[in-house]
Write an enzyme that holds these catalytic residues in place. Structure first.
Site, PDB file in Angstrom:
ATOM      1  N   LYS A 124      -1.042  48.743  45.107  1.00 12.76           N
ATOM      2  CA  LYS A 124       0.249  48.681  44.639  1.00 12.76           C
ATOM      3  C   LYS A 124       0.758  49.627  43.202  1.00 12.76           C
ATOM      4  O   LYS A 124      -0.426  49.489  42.662  1.00 12.76           O
ATOM      5  CB  LYS A 124       0.629  47.085  44.328  1.00 12.76           C
ATOM      6  CG  LYS A 124       1.442  47.450  43.499  1.00 12.76           C
ATOM      7  CD  LYS A 124       2.854  47.387  44.529  1.00 12.76           C
ATOM      8  CE  LYS A 124       3.036  47.022  45.857  1.00 12.76           C
ATOM      9  NZ  LYS A 124       3.779  47.718  46.592  1.00 12.76           N
ATOM     10  N   ASP A 175      -4.681  48.621  49.776  1.00 16.78           N
ATOM     11  CA  ASP A 175      -4.268  48.789  51.128  1.00 16.78           C
ATOM     12  C   ASP A 175      -4.568  49.322  52.532  1.00 16.78           C
ATOM     13  O   ASP A 175      -4.433  50.063  53.287  1.00 16.78           O
ATOM     14  CB  ASP A 175      -2.854  49.496  50.881  1.00 16.78           C
ATOM     15  CG  ASP A 175      -1.501  48.034  50.286  1.00 16.78           C
ATOM     16  OD1 ASP A 175      -1.692  48.423  49.364  1.00 16.78           O
ATOM     17  OD2 ASP A 175      -0.898  47.669  51.240  1.00 16.78           O
ATOM     18  N   ARG A 204       5.919  50.798  57.655  1.00 14.19           N
ATOM     19  CA  ARG A 204       5.394  50.930  55.839  1.00 14.19           C
ATOM     20  C   ARG A 204       3.895  51.829  56.293  1.00 14.19           C
ATOM     21  O   ARG A 204       2.879  51.515  57.226  1.00 14.19           O
ATOM     22  CB  ARG A 204       4.781  49.734  55.532  1.00 14.19           C
ATOM     23  CG  ARG A 204       5.910  49.003  54.776  1.00 14.19           C
ATOM     24  CD  ARG A 204       6.064  48.152  54.490  1.00 14.19           C
ATOM     25  NE  ARG A 204       5.713  48.353  52.855  1.00 14.19           N
ATOM     26  CZ  ARG A 204       5.044  47.943  51.927  1.00 14.19           C
ATOM     27  NH1 ARG A 204       4.953  46.073  52.194  1.00 14.19           N
ATOM     28  NH2 ARG A 204       5.248  48.387  50.559  1.00 14.19           N
ATOM     29  N   GLN A 241       5.891  41.436  42.585  1.00 12.32           N
ATOM     30  CA  GLN A 241       5.049  40.795  43.273  1.00 12.32           C
ATOM     31  C   GLN A 241       4.108  40.075  42.528  1.00 12.32           C
ATOM     32  O   GLN A 241       3.965  38.388  43.117  1.00 12.32           O
ATOM     33  CB  GLN A 241       4.504  41.009  44.396  1.00 12.32           C
ATOM     34  CG  GLN A 241       5.079  42.086  45.326  1.00 12.32           C
ATOM     35  CD  GLN A 241       5.825  43.062  44.708  1.00 12.32           C
ATOM     36  OE1 GLN A 241       5.653  43.967  44.202  1.00 12.32           O
ATOM     37  NE2 GLN A 241       5.324  44.486  46.214  1.00 12.32           N
ATOM     38  N   GLY A 266       2.018  42.553  52.076  1.00 13.89           N
ATOM     39  CA  GLY A 266       0.439  42.636  51.825  1.00 13.89           C
ATOM     40  C   GLY A 266      -0.311  42.574  52.945  1.00 13.89           C
ATOM     41  O   GLY A 266       0.152  41.965  54.074  1.00 13.89           O
ATOM     42  N   ALA A 267      -1.075  43.584  52.649  1.00 18.43           N
ATOM     43  CA  ALA A 267      -1.707  44.764  54.201  1.00 18.43           C
ATOM     44  C   ALA A 267      -1.747  43.739  55.517  1.00 18.43           C
ATOM     45  O   ALA A 267      -2.122  43.405  56.379  1.00 18.43           O
ATOM     46  CB  ALA A 267      -3.014  45.560  53.808  1.00 18.43           C
TER      47      ALA A 267
HETATM   48  O1  MRU Z   1       4.454  46.348  48.568  1.00 17.31           O
HETATM   49  P1  MRU Z   1       3.259  45.476  49.177  1.00 17.31           P
HETATM   50  O2  MRU Z   1       3.402  43.805  48.448  1.00 17.31           O
HETATM   51  O3  MRU Z   1       2.683  44.629  50.292  1.00 17.31           O
HETATM   52  O4  MRU Z   1       1.765  45.894  48.707  1.00 17.31           O
HETATM   53  C1  MRU Z   1       1.062  44.836  48.473  1.00 17.31           C
HETATM   54  C2  MRU Z   1      -0.207  45.027  47.461  1.00 17.31           C
HETATM   55  O5  MRU Z   1      -0.044  46.000  46.944  1.00 17.31           O
HETATM   56  C3  MRU Z   1      -1.790  44.259  47.718  1.00 17.31           C
HETATM   57  O6  MRU Z   1      -2.508  43.708  46.323  1.00 17.31           O
HETATM   58  C4  MRU Z   1      -2.620  44.471  49.589  1.00 17.31           C
HETATM   59  O7  MRU Z   1      -1.298  44.799  50.119  1.00 17.31           O
HETATM   60  C5  MRU Z   1      -3.336  43.639  49.499  1.00 17.31           C
HETATM   61  S1  MRU Z   1      -2.301  42.316  50.430  1.00 17.31           S
HETATM   62  C6  MRU Z   1      -4.651  41.417  50.516  1.00 17.31           C
END
Ligand code: MRU
Length: 376
Positions: free
Chosen positions: A268, A257, A108, A216, A50-51
């Site tokens: 995502k 993100d 990432r 997720q 999550g970002a």
């Molecule tokens: O690959 P992830 O699980 O890190 O992807 C997360 C997402 O795409 C979330 O929607 C995004 O990071 C926002 S989290 C507040």
């Protein structure tokens, strides 16, 4: 959930402490991480994800590295006689710190919060240039704790601003996990209006896309919402248009993100597909976006780097037996970009931002606490 926060600094152990999200929902286990390589691995493997959460984790990781470098200097005399001690120590400190920052940055590529938090930490360290290493470390400790605490305030504000767009009893669709597990806050971003509405008896019906391939939505969002007593229903990603056509979805709430200057939004994989369906069915698609996720260095979605991940996540992971033929070619982008014109509004900590995004997003940064009138 037992742990208050998804990500924290444990000062007694000098460790980054996270919930290992790869084990959820079956087991809730804490990991105590001290080394840069372990922290990088945890980010890459989505043990913390999550970002906002990876930004906080990286900030704490860089602070722990600073503590480590400072300790190494104090236990061995590395100062050559021809150099003044402080200058030599400080230069080496910054050199090692920068190398650790670059190492974390490669974990990432898509979530801008990672680079944003690391840049903040390095800037804080540079502010103390010329002073003793102990002062640099102290400044970095303050900065990583500030990043962590800000996350809570930002999510609370997003929750308040987002709730103004919703009505009791609404059906809300979300994707992936932009919840408390994706942040250092009790509220998350896309789930913040949901949790706040829940506290106020709004009785939302929340629909969680399972979010292939890493699930997720199923493993994390459905878990944290049901654990909090929110009415949550799980669906496969390809069922979202069917759900929308049945009239059960009144609003779509997503995280992000990286948001480009024109409003194009990386999130995502599968997000753009839901946004397109939402437009078709006339359902507002809202992006919950901390200002730290808006990247004015990216003019539009084409300049956002999309992370591609290993084929095994599609063919094997989460299946008891391999679900695809050996040797099949796999397309596995972790994120996609949703065109700005599919986004009804960005819900930020400063207010609800409506189009035109090219101008209105910029004004957030310029005017700080600027609040946009809701123009619809
Ligand atoms: O690959 P992830 O699980 O890190 O992807 C997360 C997402 O795409 C979330 O929607 C995004 O990071 C926002 S989290 C507040």
């Amino acid at each position: 959930m037992h742990m208050n926060k998804t990500v924290a600094l444990d000062e007694a152990r000098n460790a980054l402490v996270i919930i290992d999200q790869t084990l959820l929902p079956g087991r809730e286990e804490l990991l105590y991480l001290t080394g840069i390589e372990d922290i990088r691995e945890a980010i890459y493997e989505l043990r913390v994800r999550g970002a906002p959460a990876i930004g906080v984790a990286a900030a704490i990781g860089l602070y722990l590295k600073a503590v480590d470098i400072a300790r190494a200097f104090s236990v061995s005399d590395k100062t050559p006689p021809e150099q003044p001690p402080d200058k030599y120590n400080t230069d080496h400190f910054y050199f090692e710190l920068h190398a650790a920052k670059n190492r974390l940055l490669t974990a990432r590529p898509t979530a801008v919060n990672l680079g944003w938090a690391l840049d903040r930490m390095e800037r804080a360290a540079m502010e103390q240039n010329g002073g003793p290493v102990s002062a640099i470390v102290a400044r970095m400790r303050t900065e990583c704790l500030a990043i962590l605490e800000e996350d809570e305030r930002v999510c609370v504000a997003i929750g308040r601003n987002g709730l103004e767009l919703l009505r009791p009893g609404m059906g809300v669709l979300t994707h992936c996990n932009a919840g408390r597990l994706a942040t250092a806050s009790r509220y998350g971003t896309a789930t913040a209006p949901i949790y706040m509405g829940h506290e106020q008896g709004y009785n939302f019906k929340v629909y969680c896309d399972e979010t292939r391939p890493l699930l997720q939505g199923a493993r994390l969002t459905a878990y944290e919402l049901t654990a909090s007593g929110v009415d949550a229903t799980l669906l496969c990603d390809n069922m979202a248009p069917s759900l929308m056509s049945s009239g059960l979805v009144d609003a779509v709430l997503f995280g992000c993100d990286r948001v480009a200057a024109n409003g194009d939004t990386a999130n995502k994989i599968g997000t753009s597909y839901v946004a397109i369906a939402a437009k078709h069915y006339g359902i507002p698609f809202y992006v919950c976006a901390p200002s730290s996720t808006i990247d004015f260095n990216c003019a539009d979605g084409k300049s956002i780097v999309i992370e591609h991940r290993l084929p095994g996540e599609v063919t094997n992971k989460w299946f008891e037996r391999r679900a695809a033929p050996e040797g099949v070619k796999v397309y596995n982008p972790s994120f996609d970009v949703t065109d700005a014109d599919l986004v009804a509004a960005f819900i930020t900590e400063f207010g609800v931002i409506r189009p035109p995004y090219q101008e209105n997003l910029k004004r957030i940064l310029k005017d700080g606490r600027w609040k946009l009138e809701d123009r619809t």
